[in-house]
Design a protein around this motif. Structure first.
Motif, PDB file in Angstrom:
ATOM      1  N   PRO A  58       0.835  -1.215   0.000  1.00 37.83           N
ATOM      2  CA  PRO A  58       0.000   0.000   0.000  1.00 37.83           C
ATOM      3  C   PRO A  58       0.864   1.258   0.000  1.00 37.83           C
ATOM      4  O   PRO A  58       1.745   1.428   0.842  1.00 37.83           O
ATOM      5  CB  PRO A  58      -0.808  -0.129   1.296  1.00 37.83           C
ATOM      6  N   VAL A  59       0.604   2.142  -0.956  1.00 36.56           N
ATOM      7  CA  VAL A  59       1.382   3.372  -1.124  1.00 36.56           C
ATOM      8  C   VAL A  59       0.420   4.508  -1.458  1.00 36.56           C
ATOM      9  O   VAL A  59      -0.566   4.300  -2.170  1.00 36.56           O
ATOM     10  CB  VAL A  59       2.421   3.210  -2.254  1.00 36.56           C
ATOM     11  N   VAL A  60       0.714   5.707  -0.932  1.00 36.44           N
ATOM     12  CA  VAL A  60      -0.079   6.879  -1.307  1.00 36.44           C
ATOM     13  C   VAL A  60       0.761   7.772  -2.212  1.00 36.44           C
ATOM     14  O   VAL A  60       1.990   7.864  -2.062  1.00 36.44           O
ATOM     15  CB  VAL A  60      -0.553   7.674  -0.067  1.00 36.44           C
ATOM     16  N   LEU A  61       0.081   8.422  -3.163  1.00 33.66           N
ATOM     17  CA  LEU A  61       0.753   9.295  -4.123  1.00 33.66           C
ATOM     18  C   LEU A  61       0.130  10.684  -4.062  1.00 33.66           C
ATOM     19  O   LEU A  61      -1.094  10.829  -4.138  1.00 33.66           O
ATOM     20  CB  LEU A  61       0.627   8.722  -5.536  1.00 33.66           C
ATOM     21  N   VAL A  62       0.964  11.684  -3.916  1.00 36.19           N
ATOM     22  CA  VAL A  62       0.515  13.078  -3.945  1.00 36.19           C
ATOM     23  C   VAL A  62       1.166  13.731  -5.158  1.00 36.19           C
ATOM     24  O   VAL A  62       2.382  13.965  -5.184  1.00 36.19           O
ATOM     25  CB  VAL A  62       0.902  13.826  -2.655  1.00 36.19           C
ATOM     26  N   ASP A  63       0.360  14.029  -6.174  1.00 33.35           N
ATOM     27  CA  ASP A  63       0.860  14.644  -7.402  1.00 33.35           C
ATOM     28  C   ASP A  63       0.624  16.145  -7.352  1.00 33.35           C
ATOM     29  O   ASP A  63      -0.443  16.641  -7.711  1.00 33.35           O
ATOM     30  CB  ASP A  63       0.166  14.021  -8.614  1.00 33.35           C
ATOM     31  N   GLN A  64       1.623  16.880  -6.886  1.00 33.19           N
ATOM     32  CA  GLN A  64       1.514  18.345  -6.838  1.00 33.19           C
ATOM     33  C   GLN A  64       1.860  18.968  -8.179  1.00 33.19           C
ATOM     34  O   GLN A  64       1.648  20.163  -8.379  1.00 33.19           O
ATOM     35  CB  GLN A  64       2.458  18.894  -5.760  1.00 33.19           C
ATOM     36  N   ASP A  65       2.409  18.175  -9.088  1.00 32.61           N
ATOM     37  CA  ASP A  65       2.802  18.692 -10.398  1.00 32.61           C
ATOM     38  C   ASP A  65       1.582  18.860 -11.294  1.00 32.61           C
ATOM     39  O   ASP A  65       1.342  19.926 -11.856  1.00 32.61           O
ATOM     40  CB  ASP A  65       3.809  17.743 -11.043  1.00 32.61           C
ATOM     41  N   ASP A  92       0.328  16.541   4.030  1.00 32.43           N
ATOM     42  CA  ASP A  92       0.243  16.240   5.462  1.00 32.43           C
ATOM     43  C   ASP A  92      -0.537  14.952   5.707  1.00 32.43           C
ATOM     44  O   ASP A  92      -0.152  14.129   6.558  1.00 32.43           O
ATOM     45  CB  ASP A  92      -0.417  17.407   6.202  1.00 32.43           C
ATOM     46  N   GLU A  93      -1.624  14.767   5.001  1.00 30.97           N
ATOM     47  CA  GLU A  93      -2.419  13.550   5.178  1.00 30.97           C
ATOM     48  C   GLU A  93      -1.612  12.311   4.760  1.00 30.97           C
ATOM     49  O   GLU A  93      -1.674  11.276   5.419  1.00 30.97           O
ATOM     50  CB  GLU A  93      -3.699  13.640   4.352  1.00 30.97           C
ATOM     51  N   ALA A  94      -0.849  12.456   3.683  1.00 25.82           N
ATOM     52  CA  ALA A  94      -0.031  11.328   3.223  1.00 25.82           C
ATOM     53  C   ALA A  94       1.022  10.966   4.267  1.00 25.82           C
ATOM     54  O   ALA A  94       1.233   9.785   4.585  1.00 25.82           O
ATOM     55  CB  ALA A  94       0.626  11.675   1.897  1.00 25.82           C
ATOM     56  N   VAL A  95       1.685  11.979   4.818  1.00 22.17           N
ATOM     57  CA  VAL A  95       2.726  11.738   5.826  1.00 22.17           C
ATOM     58  C   VAL A  95       2.111  11.111   7.078  1.00 22.17           C
ATOM     59  O   VAL A  95       2.702  10.215   7.694  1.00 22.17           O
ATOM     60  CB  VAL A  95       3.455  13.053   6.161  1.00 22.17           C
ATOM     61  N   ASN A  96       0.919  11.554   7.487  1.00 21.77           N
ATOM     62  CA  ASN A  96       0.249  10.976   8.660  1.00 21.77           C
ATOM     63  C   ASN A  96      -0.075   9.499   8.458  1.00 21.77           C
ATOM     64  O   ASN A  96       0.036   8.693   9.392  1.00 21.77           O
ATOM     65  CB  ASN A  96      -1.026  11.763   8.976  1.00 21.77           C
ATOM     66  N   GLN A  97      -0.481   9.142   7.246  1.00 19.87           N
ATOM     67  CA  GLN A  97      -0.792   7.732   6.984  1.00 19.87           C
ATOM     68  C   GLN A  97       0.462   6.860   7.101  1.00 19.87           C
ATOM     69  O   GLN A  97       0.398   5.735   7.580  1.00 19.87           O
ATOM     70  CB  GLN A  97      -1.420   7.575   5.596  1.00 19.87           C
ATOM     71  N   VAL A  98       1.593   7.406   6.691  1.00 18.83           N
ATOM     72  CA  VAL A  98       2.847   6.667   6.847  1.00 18.83           C
ATOM     73  C   VAL A  98       3.213   6.567   8.321  1.00 18.83           C
ATOM     74  O   VAL A  98       3.610   5.504   8.811  1.00 18.83           O
ATOM     75  CB  VAL A  98       3.986   7.366   6.065  1.00 18.83           C
ATOM     76  N   ARG A  99       3.052   7.687   9.049  1.00 19.83           N
ATOM     77  CA  ARG A  99       3.395   7.717  10.473  1.00 19.83           C
ATOM     78  C   ARG A  99       2.539   6.726  11.264  1.00 19.83           C
ATOM     79  O   ARG A  99       3.005   6.113  12.228  1.00 19.83           O
ATOM     80  CB  ARG A  99       3.208   9.146  11.017  1.00 19.83           C
ATOM     81  N   GLU A 100       1.301   6.557  10.864  1.00 18.88           N
ATOM     82  CA  GLU A 100       0.394   5.629  11.562  1.00 18.88           C
ATOM     83  C   GLU A 100       0.474   4.208  11.013  1.00 18.88           C
ATOM     84  O   GLU A 100      -0.326   3.352  11.369  1.00 18.88           O
ATOM     85  CB  GLU A 100      -1.042   6.157  11.429  1.00 18.88           C
ATOM     86  N   SER A 101       1.453   3.956  10.120  1.00 21.05           N
ATOM     87  CA  SER A 101       1.692   2.625   9.532  1.00 21.05           C
ATOM     88  C   SER A 101       0.496   2.094   8.751  1.00 21.05           C
ATOM     89  O   SER A 101       0.284   0.879   8.656  1.00 21.05           O
ATOM     90  CB  SER A 101       2.083   1.620  10.631  1.00 21.05           C
ATOM     91  N   LYS A 102      -0.284   3.011   8.194  1.00 25.31           N
ATOM     92  CA  LYS A 102      -1.386   2.574   7.336  1.00 25.31           C
ATOM     93  C   LYS A 102      -0.901   2.217   5.935  1.00 25.31           C
ATOM     94  O   LYS A 102      -1.528   1.430   5.232  1.00 25.31           O
ATOM     95  CB  LYS A 102      -2.436   3.683   7.251  1.00 25.31           C
ATOM     96  N   VAL A 103       0.221   2.831   5.532  1.00 25.51           N
ATOM     97  CA  VAL A 103       0.829   2.540   4.242  1.00 25.51           C
ATOM     98  C   VAL A 103       2.330   2.396   4.445  1.00 25.51           C
ATOM     99  O   VAL A 103       2.893   2.847   5.463  1.00 25.51           O
ATOM    100  CB  VAL A 103       0.549   3.654   3.203  1.00 25.51           C
ATOM    101  N   LEU A 104       2.983   1.763   3.473  1.00 28.75           N
ATOM    102  CA  LEU A 104       4.428   1.583   3.573  1.00 28.75           C
ATOM    103  C   LEU A 104       5.181   2.870   3.240  1.00 28.75           C
ATOM    104  O   LEU A 104       6.251   3.132   3.795  1.00 28.75           O
ATOM    105  CB  LEU A 104       4.892   0.477   2.616  1.00 28.75           C
ATOM    106  N   ALA A 105       4.628   3.647   2.310  1.00 32.37           N
ATOM    107  CA  ALA A 105       5.360   4.841   1.885  1.00 32.37           C
ATOM    108  C   ALA A 105       4.415   5.851   1.254  1.00 32.37           C
ATOM    109  O   ALA A 105       3.314   5.514   0.827  1.00 32.37           O
ATOM    110  CB  ALA A 105       6.463   4.464   0.895  1.00 32.37           C
TER     111      ALA A 105
END
Length: 422
Positions: A58-65, A92-105
């Motif tokens: 599980p990975v989250v992607l934030v496309d700011q481009d 911030d939401e993406a980083v929180n999900q990583v911090r809470e171990s909901k996703v690997l990266a």
């Protein structure tokens, strides 16, 4: 009338087989135990293999481009089967999900990615990984290095084309639409050449071991990897049994009475060997049959090849048993020697898959040389060719010949050393 030695050998072997099949303890060791162990071991490994094929990260992607290269990276990531991509708008939401171990990266594309790539300016894609699962999350960084590669190549090609065209006076004097068309045409030609080189490279790569053999690939059905190993291993467990039986009969005087009959001495030994060869064939038939019928283990395309290898296996094992009888001083010593040889040669011959799924006889170097000094390795190589490679009888003749060579050596030592009387 002098009896036919061959007929006497077959008759004696049939009687001995009837006696063997009444020995439930021997049948449990030769047939029951390898059947249970091989089925359980293969089933567990098959389940582990199947479950590993369904692993996703599980990975989250934030496309700011939100531009050309950002969309391209998004498309590539979505097409990678092992990645479970979720798109988010907030860093911030993406980083929180990583911090809470909901996703690997979390993969964060910068706002000016496309602009910097087009201008051939350094840009960085941020990958935030979960430190508690770093051994898995590091896989994401490796994947991203491969994903970003094509994007970087496109940027370099585009920048090079822009630089070269800007030095041409006709390009400088053209209107913006003509300049764009020239850039796109040049870019398309260069990318077509790059793609052609990737699909049909000038330098080919062939994966081979140091010995020049094809790299071992695990079969889809793990039964075809583990079942032959246990079959070969337990086939040689008859070594101690046949050795102990011959010595017991010598001690009891049974061999002396048989020698009084008008038949050659070799008939007695051959009859004993034939009975145990029959036991090995029954073992192979039952274990391979159960694995094929209930667990879909492939049996290859050559029944004749399987029969030939199994007969050679049985002959080699029984010849070793007769050799042990010739070298041992008592039936107990023969039984112990047979058990010791059974475990040591099985380990060296690659019957036991330990640590690496690549068997010892295919690992190269000194290890491979030592492994192939055992008959077990050549029996397994032959079974592997038949079950996993669709080989025919001709392809396994080299291994069968080596097994028969082992059998001849063992039998020669037995004839030289065995004493029919104490």
């Amino acid at each position: 009338m002098k009896p036919n030695p061959i007929r006497v050998a077959f008759t004696t072997a049939w009687k001995d087989m009837q006696v063997l099949f009444r020995d439930r303890g021997l049948l449990a060791i030769i047939i029951g135990l390898p059947l249970v162990i091989s089925v359980l071991n293969s089933y567990v490994n098959q389940q582990m293999s199947s479950s590993s094929e369904g692993i996703s990260f599980p990975v989250v992607l934030v496309d700011q481009d939100g531009d050309r290269y950002g969309e391209q990276i998004d498309t590539i990531l979505q097409d990678i089967d092992v990645l479970e991509i979720t798109t988010l708008d907030s860093v911030d939401e993406a980083v929180n999900q990583v911090r809470e171990s909901k996703v690997l990266a979390a993969i964060i594309l910068p706002p000016d990615l496309t602009e910097k790539v087009d201008s051939y300016t350094r840009s960085e894609i941020e990958v935030v990984i979960d430190p508690t699962q770093e051994e898995f999350a590091s896989i994401i960084t490796s994947i991203m290095n491969e994903v970003v590669g094509p994007v970087a190549v496109q940027g370099e090609i585009g920048y090079a084309i822009e630089t070269l065209l800007s030095e041409i006076p006709a390009y400088q004097q053209a209107d913006p639409a003509t300049q764009l068309a020239a850039r796109m045409q040049s870019f398309g030609v260069q990318m077509a050449q790059v793609q052609q080189m990737e699909s049909d490279p000038w330098v080919g790569i062939e994966a081979r071991t140091l010995a020049g053999e094809d790299v071992v690939i695990l079969p889809d059905n793990m039964f075809s990897l583990f079942v032959p190993g246990f079959v070969v291993m337990f086939a040689f467990f008859i070594v101690g049994a046949i050795g102990a039986e011959l010595l017991q009969e010598r001690q009891q005087g049974s061999l002396r009475r048989l020698m009084a009959a008008p038949m050659p001495r070799w008939t007695i030994i051959i009859a004993k060997m034939m009975a145990y060869i029959g036991l090995v064939l029954v073992q192979v038939l039952i274990i391979f049959g159960v694995a094929s019928l209930f667990f879909e283990m492939p049996l290859g395309d050559s029944v004749g090849g399987l029969l030939l290898v199994s007969v050679a296996l049985g002959l080699t094992a029984t010849a070793m048993g007769v050799m042990v009888a010739a070298l041992a001083r008592s039936d107990k010593q023969a039984d112990s020697m047979g058990m010791l040889l059974g475990f040591v040669l099985a380990a060296l011959g690659g019957c036991m898959v330990i640590g690496s799924p690549v068997p010892l006889y295919n690992q190269g170097g000194v290890t491979q040389i030592i492994s192939r000094l055992t008959p077990h390795a050549h029996a397994l190589i032959a079974y592997g060719k038949l079950l996993n490679e669709g080989a025919g009888m001709l392809e396994v003749l080299p291994e069968v010949g080596i097994l028969l060579g082992f059998a001849a050596v063992f039998f020669g030592i037995a004839v030289w050393r065995f004493r029919f009387e104490q």
